[in-house]
Scaffold this motif. Structure first.
Motif, PDB file in Angstrom:
ATOM      1  N   ARG A 114       0.855  -1.193   0.000  1.00 26.93           N
ATOM      2  CA  ARG A 114       0.000   0.000   0.000  1.00 26.93           C
ATOM      3  C   ARG A 114       0.887   1.238   0.000  1.00 26.93           C
ATOM      4  O   ARG A 114       1.765   1.392   0.852  1.00 26.93           O
ATOM      5  CB  ARG A 114      -0.941   0.018   1.210  1.00 26.93           C
ATOM      6  N   GLY A 133       3.969   6.886   1.910  1.00 25.02           N
ATOM      7  CA  GLY A 133       4.100   5.613   2.603  1.00 25.02           C
ATOM      8  C   GLY A 133       4.394   4.516   1.605  1.00 25.02           C
ATOM      9  O   GLY A 133       3.948   4.574   0.446  1.00 25.02           O
ATOM     10  N   VAL A 148       7.022  -1.600   7.042  1.00 21.97           N
ATOM     11  CA  VAL A 148       6.155  -0.419   6.918  1.00 21.97           C
ATOM     12  C   VAL A 148       7.034   0.818   6.772  1.00 21.97           C
ATOM     13  O   VAL A 148       7.437   1.442   7.758  1.00 21.97           O
ATOM     14  CB  VAL A 148       5.225  -0.295   8.146  1.00 21.97           C
ATOM     15  N   ALA A 160       9.168   8.218  19.495  1.00 18.21           N
ATOM     16  CA  ALA A 160       7.735   8.090  19.214  1.00 18.21           C
ATOM     17  C   ALA A 160       6.893   9.019  20.084  1.00 18.21           C
ATOM     18  O   ALA A 160       5.782   9.393  19.720  1.00 18.21           O
ATOM     19  CB  ALA A 160       7.299   6.647  19.426  1.00 18.21           C
ATOM     20  N   THR A 367      -3.966   1.275  16.960  1.00 25.58           N
ATOM     21  CA  THR A 367      -4.801   2.045  16.028  1.00 25.58           C
ATOM     22  C   THR A 367      -5.779   1.145  15.267  1.00 25.58           C
ATOM     23  O   THR A 367      -6.883   1.559  14.932  1.00 25.58           O
ATOM     24  CB  THR A 367      -3.935   2.875  15.045  1.00 25.58           C
ATOM     25  N   GLN A 368      -5.401  -0.113  15.026  1.00 19.39           N
ATOM     26  CA  GLN A 368      -6.314  -1.001  14.276  1.00 19.39           C
ATOM     27  C   GLN A 368      -7.576  -1.268  15.090  1.00 19.39           C
ATOM     28  O   GLN A 368      -8.638  -1.540  14.520  1.00 19.39           O
ATOM     29  CB  GLN A 368      -5.651  -2.346  13.912  1.00 19.39           C
TER      30      GLN A 368
HETATM   31 FE1  HDD Z   1       3.385   5.277  10.898  1.00 17.93          FE
HETATM   32  C1  HDD Z   1       0.487   4.338   9.437  1.00 17.93           C
HETATM   33  C2  HDD Z   1       5.073   4.673   7.957  1.00 17.93           C
HETATM   34  C3  HDD Z   1       6.308   6.458  12.312  1.00 17.93           C
HETATM   35  C4  HDD Z   1       1.815   5.585  13.854  1.00 17.93           C
HETATM   36  N1  HDD Z   1       2.884   4.648   9.053  1.00 17.93           N
HETATM   37  C5  HDD Z   1       1.633   4.299   8.653  1.00 17.93           C
HETATM   38  C6  HDD Z   1       1.663   3.872   7.285  1.00 17.93           C
HETATM   39  C7  HDD Z   1       2.949   3.966   6.870  1.00 17.93           C
HETATM   40  C8  HDD Z   1       3.715   4.445   7.985  1.00 17.93           C
HETATM   41  C9  HDD Z   1       3.492   3.648   5.493  1.00 17.93           C
HETATM   42  C10 HDD Z   1       0.462   3.429   6.471  1.00 17.93           C
HETATM   43  C11 HDD Z   1       0.280   1.949   6.503  1.00 17.93           C
HETATM   44  C12 HDD Z   1      -0.871   1.558   5.633  1.00 17.93           C
HETATM   45  O1  HDD Z   1      -0.743   1.740   4.411  1.00 17.93           O
HETATM   46  O2  HDD Z   1      -1.858   1.103   6.175  1.00 17.93           O
HETATM   47  N2  HDD Z   1       5.279   5.602  10.239  1.00 17.93           N
HETATM   48  C13 HDD Z   1       5.792   5.166   9.040  1.00 17.93           C
HETATM   49  C14 HDD Z   1       7.226   5.305   9.050  1.00 17.93           C
HETATM   50  C15 HDD Z   1       7.568   5.811  10.274  1.00 17.93           C
HETATM   51  C16 HDD Z   1       6.347   5.982  11.024  1.00 17.93           C
HETATM   52  C17 HDD Z   1       8.130   4.918   7.898  1.00 17.93           C
HETATM   53  C18 HDD Z   1       8.912   6.123  10.821  1.00 17.93           C
HETATM   54  C19 HDD Z   1      10.015   5.556  10.419  1.00 17.93           C
HETATM   55  N3  HDD Z   1       3.954   5.945  12.733  1.00 17.93           N
HETATM   56  C20 HDD Z   1       5.197   6.342  13.123  1.00 17.93           C
HETATM   57  C21 HDD Z   1       5.204   6.605  14.545  1.00 17.93           C
HETATM   58  C22 HDD Z   1       3.929   6.338  15.002  1.00 17.93           C
HETATM   59  C23 HDD Z   1       3.167   5.935  13.833  1.00 17.93           C
HETATM   60  C24 HDD Z   1       6.407   7.058  15.345  1.00 17.93           C
HETATM   61  C25 HDD Z   1       3.341   6.440  16.373  1.00 17.93           C
HETATM   62  C26 HDD Z   1       4.009   6.510  17.474  1.00 17.93           C
HETATM   63  N4  HDD Z   1       1.477   5.094  11.508  1.00 17.93           N
HETATM   64  C27 HDD Z   1       1.068   5.219  12.791  1.00 17.93           C
HETATM   65  C28 HDD Z   1      -0.399   4.882  13.001  1.00 17.93           C
HETATM   66  C29 HDD Z   1      -0.812   4.418  11.566  1.00 17.93           C
HETATM   67  C30 HDD Z   1       0.448   4.647  10.755  1.00 17.93           C
HETATM   68  C31 HDD Z   1      -1.190   5.944  13.620  1.00 17.93           C
HETATM   69  C32 HDD Z   1      -2.071   5.033  10.978  1.00 17.93           C
HETATM   70  C33 HDD Z   1      -2.832   3.897  10.360  1.00 17.93           C
HETATM   71  C34 HDD Z   1      -2.130   2.709  10.790  1.00 17.93           C
HETATM   72  O3  HDD Z   1      -1.061   3.042  11.565  1.00 17.93           O
HETATM   73  O4  HDD Z   1      -2.433   1.562  10.536  1.00 17.93           O
HETATM   74  O5  HDD Z   1      -0.519   3.881  13.930  1.00 17.93           O
END
Ligand code: HDD
Length: 712
Positions: A114, A133, A148, A160, A367-368
Motif C-alpha cells: 500500500r 508511505g 512499513v 515516538a 490504532t487497528q
Molecule cells: Fe506510521 C500508518 C510509515 C512512524 C503511527 N505509518 C503508517 C503507514 C505507513 C507508515 C506507510 C500506512 C500503513 C498503511 O498503508 O496502512 N510511520 C511510518 C514510518 C515511520 C512511522 C516509515 C517512521 C520511520 N507511525 C510512526 C510513529 C507512530 C506511527 C512514530 C506512532 C508513534 N502510523 C502510525 C499509526 C498508523 C500509521 C497511527 C495510521 C494507520 C495505521 O497506523 O495503521 O498507527
C-alpha cells in the motif's frame, strides 16, 4: 518492468482471498439472510401516498447497513492505493539471516503493498507535497512480515513520544480545519522550527522526492536500523531499500498543483492502469549491512531514525525483486482494511532499540482497534496469514473463526497440551538476546544531537536544478505562513544547514536571515527550542556528497508506460502518426490521442482514429511528452483552439520532450517552442528513436531556467 499475464494461481494469498470472493454475475438479489428480493426501489407504505411502515425490514436492513458503511480513516496515511504481487530472492543471504524469504531462492512470497500520502484525508489529492508511505506485507511460510516504510530514508523525529505533536502540527489547523493535505501553514513550521531534529526529513520534503511522477518511480526505505539474525543467532544491523526498476522521477511543483485539479487520482490511476495493462512495476530489494562490532564507528547513531547511512559509506547489496502483478478486487476489503504493523516480524529479522521503532511497535496494533473495530482484525481476509494460526485467544467483536474444543488456556491436559509450544527446531521465534546494563531514564542520547550535518549532506549532493526546486519549495511553503516570527525562525534554522540556501529563501520572502533567535522565547517554551543545543560546534562533513541522494543519478533507460499525447485533428498525416506511434509503442510507451473533439478523427487517407481525450477534458500535465504529426487541415484545426497552444507551452515549461513532423512543426512555431529549437528534447522532423531517447531522460532540466519565463 515485467510484462506478462498476471500469475494469480500460484500465489497462496490470492488463492486464499478467492475463498472469500463473492460473485454477483448470474445471481438473484437477496437480503443478508438469503431471502429473495423483488423490489429494492420502494419502501412499504400505508397506501400509495402514505407514510412508511415500521414493519419494513427490507428498508431497515438496506438503510442500516448504509448508515454504517464508513470506518474511521487512518489517522495518518489515510489516502492510499494498493496492489498484490510477489517477492523473489536472487541469492541466499544465510550468513546474515535465517529467514526463509532470505535463504530460499525457489520461493515466490506473496505480497500486498500500500502506497500512501501522509497528511491528507482519504479523499485528498495524490499530488500533495508530502512523504509517501511504502508499506509491504510479506505473506511468508513462517508468518506475516510487514515492512512499513516510506519513500524517504529518514523520519522527522527521533522518539515516538513526539509523533502526536508532529502529526497535530502538520494536519489541518484545529480551529478552522485548513489546509487540507498541505504542510504549508503556520502550525507545521512553528513546530518544525522549534524541533530541529525534523530538518533532515523536512529538506527531503522540500525536494522533488515529495512530488513523485508515479508510485512506480519512487524508492522505498525501511528507515530504522533493524537486525538480521542468522542460524547461529548472530546479529547484523540492516537497513532495507526498495529500488524501482524505472528509476526515481518527479513532477515539478507547478505540475503538481495543476494535476491536483486535473486528476486528483493521478497516482492511484497510474498504478492501476499500469498493472491492468500488464506493465507490472518492479522494485529490487537492497540491504545495507553493518557488523555488530561496527555499531559505533559512524559519526551518527545507527539507532537515530533521522539519519541515513550514506551509500558511499555502506553500499546497498541487491538481494531480490518485488513485482506487483494484480490489482485488488475490492478497494475497501483489501486496500482499506489491510492493517500493517511494524511488530509483525519473522525469525531471522529483529528490532533494534531505535526509540521511534519501539513506539511504533505499540501504536499500530492500537490504532487497528479503533480503525477496524476489533482485536480480530487479523481474521479479515487481506490480513490473514497464509499459514494456519492456533492459540488460546478467543471471542471479541466479529469473531470469524470457530475455535473447537474444551480448553482455551495453557498449560492444559484436557487438549493434550495443545496448541503446544513450538521448539526452536520447528522454527519458533525468539528475540535477539541483547545485553543491557543501564539505568531507567527519560532522556535523549547525546549521540542523537547532530541535527544539521545530514540535511547539509543531502543539499550538497543535489544537482543545481534540484537545489533550485528545494529553494522554490521553501519560498512557497514559508510564504504561506502568516506569522513573520515563524518565517524568520525557519530562515535561522535553514541557515544552520546552508547559509546560501537560507539567503535565497529570505530573498523570496522579502525578509532577512536573523543573526540569532529569540532567546527569551526559547526560555519560555522549553529546552527543545534552543537550536544551538543541537548543533555540534562545527557541522560535520564526513562525506562531501552522496550521489545516491540525487535524482540526477537515477535510471534513464526506459520509456515503458510513459504517456505520450499525440495532438491531431481531421486530416492528420497517418504516415507520420503510424511511423512515430508504432516505434514508441514498441518500446512500451502509452499513446494517447488528444483531439479538438471526442469520438474519432479522420486521417488524410480516410482512416478513422479513436480519440482518447477531447482537448476540453484533458491537460498537458497528465502526459510525459507531446507529439504533433503533419497534416495541413489537422494542424489548422489545432491552431484554431487556444488550449492546444497552452498545452504545448506548458509541456515545454515543464521540460518535457516535444516532437513534430512536417506541418506539425508549424503548430510549434505558434508556441514558445520556436525559441527552443536548439533544445535536445525538442525533436523536429527527427527519427522516432531520438524522441524516445528524449522521453527516457524524463525531463530536460537544462531547459529549466529559460523555460521558467514561459507565461503559462
Ligand atoms: Fe506510521 C500508518 C510509515 C512512524 C503511527 N505509518 C503508517 C503507514 C505507513 C507508515 C506507510 C500506512 C500503513 C498503511 O498503508 O496502512 N510511520 C511510518 C514510518 C515511520 C512511522 C516509515 C517512521 C520511520 N507511525 C510512526 C510513529 C507512530 C506511527 C512514530 C506512532 C508513534 N502510523 C502510525 C499509526 C498508523 C500509521 C497511527 C495510521 C494507520 C495505521 O497506523 O495503521 O498507527
Amino acid at each position: 518492468m515485467a510484462k506478462k499475464k498476471p500469475e494469480t494461481t500460484n500465489s497462496k494469498k490470492i488463492d486464499d482471498l478467492k475463498r472469500f470472493e463473492v460473485e454477483t454475475k448470474d445471481t438473484v438479489m437477496t437480503t443478508n439472510q438469503g431471502l429473495k428480493v423483488n423490489d429494492t426501489n420502494n419502501s412499504l407504505k400505508s397506501g400509495e401516498r402514505g407514510s412508511t411502515l415500521l414493519e419494513d425490514f427490507l428498508l431497515r436492513e438496506k438503510i442500516t447497513h448504509f448508515d454504517h458503511e464508513r470506518i474511521p480513516e487512518r489517522i495518518v496515511h489515510a489516502r492510499g492505493s494498493g496492489a498484490h504481487g510477489y517477492f523473489e530472492l536472487y541469492d541466499s543471504i544465510e550468513n546474515y539471516s535465517k529467514a526463509g524469504i532470505f535463504t530460499d531462492t525457489a520461493r515466490k512470497t506473496p505480497v500486498f503493498v500500500r502506497f500512501s500520502t501522509v497528511a491528507g484525508s482519504k479523499g485528498s489529492t495524490d499530488l500533495a507535497r508530502d512523504v509517501r508511505g511504502f508499506a509491504v506485507k510479506f505473506y511468508t511460510e513462517e508468518g506475516t512480515w510487514d515492512l512499513v516504510g516510506n519513500n524517504m530514508p529518514i523520519f522527522f523525529i527521533q522518539d515516538a513520544m513526539k509523533f502526536p505533536d508532529l502529526v497535530h502540527a502538520v494536519k489541518p489547523e484545529p480551529n478552522k480545519e485548513i489546509p487540507q493535505a498541505a504542510s504549508a501553514h503556520d502550525t507545521f513550521y512553528d513546530f518544525i522550527s522549534h524541533t530541529t531534529e525534523t530538518l533532515h526529513n523536512q529538506i527531503w520534503v522540500m525536494s522533488d522526492r515529495a512530488i513523485p511522477r508515479s508510485f512506480r518511480m519512487m524508492e522505498g526505505f525501511g528507515i530504522h536500523t533493524f537486525r538480521l539474525i542468522n542460524e547461529a543467532g548472530e546479529s547484523h544491523f540492516v537497513k532495507f531499500h526498495w529500488k524501482p526498476k524505472l528509476g526515481v522521477h518527479s513532477v515539478t511543483w507547478d505540475e503538481a498543483v495543476k494535476i491536483s485539479g486535473a486528476d486528483s487520482d493521478f497516482h492511484r490511476r497510474d498504478l492501476w492502469d499500469a498493472i491492468d495493462a500488464g506493465h507490472f512495476p518492479e522494485w529490487e530489494l537492497g540491504i545495507q549491512v553493518v557488523a555488530q562490532e561496527d555499531e559505533h564507528k559512524f559519526d551518527f547513531d545507527l539507532l537515530d531514525p533521522t539519519k541515513l547511512i550514506p551509500e558511499e559509506m555502506v553500499p546497498v547489496q541487491i538481494i531480490g525483486k518485488m513485482t506487483l502483478n494484480k490489482n485488488p478486487e475490492n478497494f475497501f476489503a483489501e486496500t482499506e482494511q489491510v492493517a500493517f504493523l511494524p511488530g509483525h516480524i519473522i525469525p531471522g529479522i529483529d528490532f533494534t532499540n531505535d526509540p521511534l521503532l519501539q513506539g511504533r511497535l505499540f501504536s499500530y496494533r492500537d490504532t487497528q482497534l479503533s480503525r477496524l473495530g476489533s482485536p480480530n482484525f487479523h481474521q479479515i481476509p487481506i490480513n490473514r496469514p497464509i499459514v494456519p494460526t492456533h492459540n488460546n485467544q478467543r471471542d471479541g467483536h466479529m469473531q470469524m473463526d470457530v475455535p473447537k474444543g474444551q480448553t482455551a488456556y495453557f498449560p492444559n491436559s484436557l487438549s493434550g497440551g495443545c496448541p503446544h509450544l513450538a521448539k526452536m527446531s520447528e522454527g519458533a521465534f525468539t528475540s535477539y538476546e541483547e545485553r543491557i546494563d543501564a539505568k531507567k531514564i527519560r532522556t535523549r542520547s547525546e549521540s542523537f544531537s547532530d541535527h544539521f550535518s545530514q540535511p547539509a549532506l543531502f543539499y550538497r549532493s543535489l544537482a543545481d536544478w534540484e537545489k533550485q526546486h528545494v529553494t522554490d519549495a521553501y519560498i512557497f511553503e514559508l510564504g504561506k505562513c502568516t506569522h513573520q516570527h515563524i518565517q524568520e525562525r525557519m530562515l535561522y534554522v535553514i541557515a544552520q544547514i546552508d547559509e546560501d540556501l537560507s539567503q535565497k529563501v529570505a530573498k523570496g520572502l522579502g525578509l532577512k536571515v536573523p543573526k540569532s533567535i529569540d532567546e527569551p522565547l526559547n526560555q519560555a517554551i522549553g529546552a527543545d527550542a534552543d537550536v544551538s543545543k543541537f548543533q555540534p560546534p562545527k557541522k560535520k562533513v564526513y562525506l562531501e556528497k552522496d550521489p545516491a541522494l540525487s535524482q540526477a543519478n537515477t535510471k534513464f533507460n526506459s520509456i515503458v508506460t510513459r504517456q505520450v499525447a499525440v495532438l491531431i485533428g481531421d486530416g492528420f498525416s497517418m504516415k507520420d502518426f503510424k511511423n512515430m506511434t508504432d516505434a514508441l509503442k514498441k518500446e512500451g510507451a502509452m499513446i494517447k490521442v488528444v483531439a479538438p473533439h471526442g469520438g474519432t478523427v479522420k486521417s488524410d487517407n480516410g482512416q478513422e482514429q479513436k480519440v482518447d481525450a477531447a482537448i476540453a477534458t484533458t491537460e498537458s500535465v497528465l502526459y510525459d511528452a507531446v507529439y504533433v504529426p503533419g497534416g495541413k487541415e489537422s494542424v489548422a484545426a489545432l491552431k484554431d483552439t487556444a488550449k492546444f497552444i497552452k498545452f504545448i507551452n506548458e509541456a515545454l515549461k515543464h521540460c518535457k520532450a516535444i516532437a513534430a513532423d512536417h506541418e506539425g512543426v508549424e503548430l510549434l512555431e505558434a508556441t514558445y517552442v520556436s525559441e527552443f529549437k536548439d533544445d535536445p528534447a525538442v525533436c523536429l522532423n527527427s527519427d522516432p528513436s531520438t524522441f524516445a531517447k528524449a522521453i527516457a531522460q524524463h525531463r530536460n532540466w537544462k531547459r529549466m531556467a529559460r523555460a521558467e519565463k514561459i507565461p503559462v
